[in-house]
Motif scaffolding. Structure first.
Motif, PDB file in Angstrom:
ATOM      1  N   GLU A 193      14.784   9.971  19.526  1.00 63.34           N
ATOM      2  CA  GLU A 193      13.367  10.315  19.459  1.00 63.34           C
ATOM      3  C   GLU A 193      12.715   9.660  18.247  1.00 63.34           C
ATOM      4  OE1 GLU A 193      10.467  14.294  19.330  1.00 63.34           O
ATOM      5  OE2 GLU A 193      12.604  14.458  18.823  1.00 63.34           O
ATOM      6  N   ILE A 194      11.591   9.005  18.453  1.00 61.79           N
ATOM      7  CA  ILE A 194      10.829   8.410  17.365  1.00 61.79           C
ATOM      8  C   ILE A 194      10.121   9.537  16.602  1.00 61.79           C
ATOM      9  CG2 ILE A 194       9.021   6.772  16.760  1.00 61.79           C
ATOM     10  CD1 ILE A 194      11.502   5.490  18.035  1.00 61.79           C
ATOM     11  N   ILE A 195      10.330   9.624  15.285  1.00 64.66           N
ATOM     12  CA  ILE A 195       9.770  10.750  14.528  1.00 64.66           C
ATOM     13  C   ILE A 195       8.592  10.347  13.650  1.00 64.66           C
ATOM     14  CG2 ILE A 195      11.905  12.069  14.615  1.00 64.66           C
ATOM     15  CD1 ILE A 195      12.450  11.259  11.722  1.00 64.66           C
ATOM     16  N   GLU A 196       8.268   9.058  13.606  1.00 67.29           N
ATOM     17  CA  GLU A 196       7.021   8.596  13.024  1.00 67.29           C
ATOM     18  C   GLU A 196       6.685   7.264  13.685  1.00 67.29           C
ATOM     19  OE1 GLU A 196       8.135   8.377   8.829  1.00 67.29           O
ATOM     20  OE2 GLU A 196       8.144   6.198   8.945  1.00 67.29           O
ATOM     21  N   ASP A 197       5.418   6.892  13.680  1.00 69.98           N
ATOM     22  CA  ASP A 197       5.030   5.642  14.325  1.00 69.98           C
ATOM     23  C   ASP A 197       5.925   4.514  13.822  1.00 69.98           C
ATOM     24  OD1 ASP A 197       3.096   7.145  15.516  1.00 69.98           O
ATOM     25  OD2 ASP A 197       1.399   6.221  14.474  1.00 69.98           O
ATOM     26  N   SER A 198       6.489   3.746  14.739  1.00 70.47           N
ATOM     27  CA  SER A 198       7.570   2.821  14.397  1.00 70.47           C
ATOM     28  C   SER A 198       7.470   1.518  15.181  1.00 70.47           C
ATOM     29  CB  SER A 198       8.928   3.468  14.698  1.00 70.47           C
ATOM     30  OG  SER A 198       9.112   4.677  13.986  1.00 70.47           O
ATOM     31  N   TYR A 199       8.271   0.551  14.728  1.00 70.67           N
ATOM     32  CA  TYR A 199       8.512  -0.674  15.479  1.00 70.67           C
ATOM     33  C   TYR A 199      10.014  -0.799  15.688  1.00 70.67           C
ATOM     34  CZ  TYR A 199       3.748  -2.452  15.122  1.00 70.67           C
ATOM     35  OH  TYR A 199       2.393  -2.612  15.267  1.00 70.67           O
ATOM     36  N   MET A 204       0.664  -4.983  10.299  1.00 71.36           N
ATOM     37  CA  MET A 204       1.552  -5.010  11.462  1.00 71.36           C
ATOM     38  C   MET A 204       2.737  -5.907  11.188  1.00 71.36           C
ATOM     39  SD  MET A 204       0.665  -6.183  15.362  1.00 71.36           S
ATOM     40  CE  MET A 204       1.982  -6.472  16.550  1.00 71.36           C
ATOM     41  N   ILE A 205       3.925  -5.429  11.483  1.00 69.64           N
ATOM     42  CA  ILE A 205       5.142  -6.189  11.254  1.00 69.64           C
ATOM     43  C   ILE A 205       5.297  -7.263  12.325  1.00 69.64           C
ATOM     44  CG2 ILE A 205       6.572  -4.602  12.611  1.00 69.64           C
ATOM     45  CD1 ILE A 205       8.813  -5.059  10.555  1.00 69.64           C
ATOM     46  N   ASN A 206       5.821  -8.432  11.939  1.00 76.27           N
ATOM     47  CA  ASN A 206       6.087  -9.484  12.914  1.00 76.27           C
ATOM     48  C   ASN A 206       7.584  -9.695  13.067  1.00 76.27           C
ATOM     49  OD1 ASN A 206       6.956 -11.148  10.742  1.00 76.27           O
ATOM     50  ND2 ASN A 206       4.870 -11.904  10.435  1.00 76.27           N
ATOM     51  N   LEU A 207       7.957 -10.567  13.992  1.00 76.89           N
ATOM     52  CA  LEU A 207       9.371 -10.752  14.309  1.00 76.89           C
ATOM     53  C   LEU A 207      10.166 -11.268  13.106  1.00 76.89           C
ATOM     54  CD1 LEU A 207      11.186 -10.362  16.766  1.00 76.89           C
ATOM     55  CD2 LEU A 207      10.821 -12.769  17.349  1.00 76.89           C
ATOM     56  N   LYS A 208       9.578 -12.187  12.334  1.00 80.21           N
ATOM     57  CA  LYS A 208      10.268 -12.729  11.170  1.00 80.21           C
ATOM     58  C   LYS A 208      10.536 -11.637  10.137  1.00 80.21           C
ATOM     59  CE  LYS A 208       9.923 -16.304   7.602  1.00 80.21           C
ATOM     60  NZ  LYS A 208       9.083 -17.415   7.059  1.00 80.21           N
ATOM     61  N   ASN A 209       9.533 -10.789   9.882  1.00 77.24           N
ATOM     62  CA  ASN A 209       9.722  -9.693   8.936  1.00 77.24           C
ATOM     63  C   ASN A 209      10.738  -8.686   9.441  1.00 77.24           C
ATOM     64  OD1 ASN A 209       7.819 -10.765   7.185  1.00 77.24           O
ATOM     65  ND2 ASN A 209       6.118  -9.583   8.043  1.00 77.24           N
ATOM     66  N   ALA A 210      10.730  -8.465  10.751  1.00 78.55           N
ATOM     67  CA  ALA A 210      11.690  -7.528  11.345  1.00 78.55           C
ATOM     68  C   ALA A 210      13.118  -8.010  11.123  1.00 78.55           C
ATOM     69  CB  ALA A 210      11.407  -7.368  12.835  1.00 78.55           C
ATOM     70  N   PHE A 211      13.353  -9.289  11.334  1.00 76.63           N
ATOM     71  CA  PHE A 211      14.691  -9.833  11.123  1.00 76.63           C
ATOM     72  C   PHE A 211      15.109  -9.724   9.659  1.00 76.63           C
ATOM     73  CE2 PHE A 211      14.657 -11.631  15.325  1.00 76.63           C
ATOM     74  CZ  PHE A 211      15.989 -11.861  15.632  1.00 76.63           C
ATOM     75  N   SER A 212      14.178 -10.000   8.753  1.00 70.90           N
ATOM     76  CA  SER A 212      14.520  -9.978   7.330  1.00 70.90           C
ATOM     77  C   SER A 212      14.829  -8.576   6.833  1.00 70.90           C
ATOM     78  CB  SER A 212      13.372 -10.582   6.508  1.00 70.90           C
ATOM     79  OG  SER A 212      12.218  -9.766   6.579  1.00 70.90           O
TER      80      SER A 212
END
Length: 229
Positions: free
Chosen positions: A96-102, A1-9
């Motif tokens: 539209e989300i076309i694959e499971d996403s964050y 699972m992605i976290n906020l820090k990884n999302a920013f990077s």
């Protein structure tokens, strides 16, 4: 699972911003999962957040007068999804989300305020807009009646292999699940027409189509087909 820090990077738009901008964005950020088939927003919706794709993929599309879908962009990891929200609260396209996403989101007024304080962030957002404009210019050229359907298809698949290609034993696989119907929506063509064009390019050995995935055995050969035909 992605976290906020990884999302920013994973966001190129935040690479050069100041520490104070980073802290302000982190304080108001929201990271949320979405399932394939969900809509982030619809055309003409009132939207109050700025959205970025942290993980996964989404399609930005319009409906014509017959309610047929025309996909304008496929957005992947790190892409900004709704730059137009910085001008108005009304969405001008469907997402539209076309694959499971964050998806990473920020309140638009706060995001604009941080842009006012940090030109590096403003410039990065402008770069994102400019890239979409360039891609639209290219799409307009390829939708001309002067361009054969198989050439349009080959050009689209080559670009997708550039953006979303992953190496495989048979060449480069486009890491997007695409039915013929979905590909037709991406090209703004009829399904039957695209099916014939896929068969033509497959017969020439330029593409492989397996389990809703396209494989490009030789990207240079496909590019040359577009240029020389």
């Amino acid at each position: 699972m992605i976290n906020l820090k990884n999302a920013f990077s994973s966001m190129p738009v935040f690479n050069d911003i100041s520490p104070s901008s980073y802290a302000a964005l982190a304080a108001c950020a929201c990271l949320k999962p979405f399932l394939k088939g969900e809509h982030l927003f619809l055309d003409k919706d009132s939207v109050s957040n700025v959205y970025f794709m942290a993980e996964g993929k989404a399609a930005l599309y319009k409906l014509n007068h017959l309610y047929e879908k025309k996909i304008i962009f496929i957005c992947g990891k790190g892409d900004m999804l709704n730059e137009v929200i910085l001008q108005s609260q009304a969405a001008s396209i469907n997402c539209e989300i076309i694959e499971d996403s964050y998806v990473l989101s920020f309140p638009a007024p706060l995001f604009l305020h941080i842009m006012e304080q940090d030109f590096k962030l403003t410039a990065a957002v402008m770069d994102s807009m400019a890239l979409k404009i360039r891609r639209l210019y290219h799409q307009l050229k390829n939708t001309s009646n002067n361009v054969r359907g198989d050439i349009r298809l080959a050009a689209k698949l080559w670009k997708l292999s550039l953006d979303y290609g992953v190496p495989c034993s048979e060449g480069t696989m486009i890491d997007i699940s695409m039915s013929i119907t979905y590909l037709a929506e991406l090209l703004g063509s009829k399904r039957e027409t695209v099916s014939r064009q896929v068969a033509l390019l497959s017969k020439k050995g330029l593409i492989l189509y397996q389990k809703n995935h396209f494989i490009i055995p030789d990207r240079d050969a496909l590019k040359n087909y577009v240029k020389e035909t």
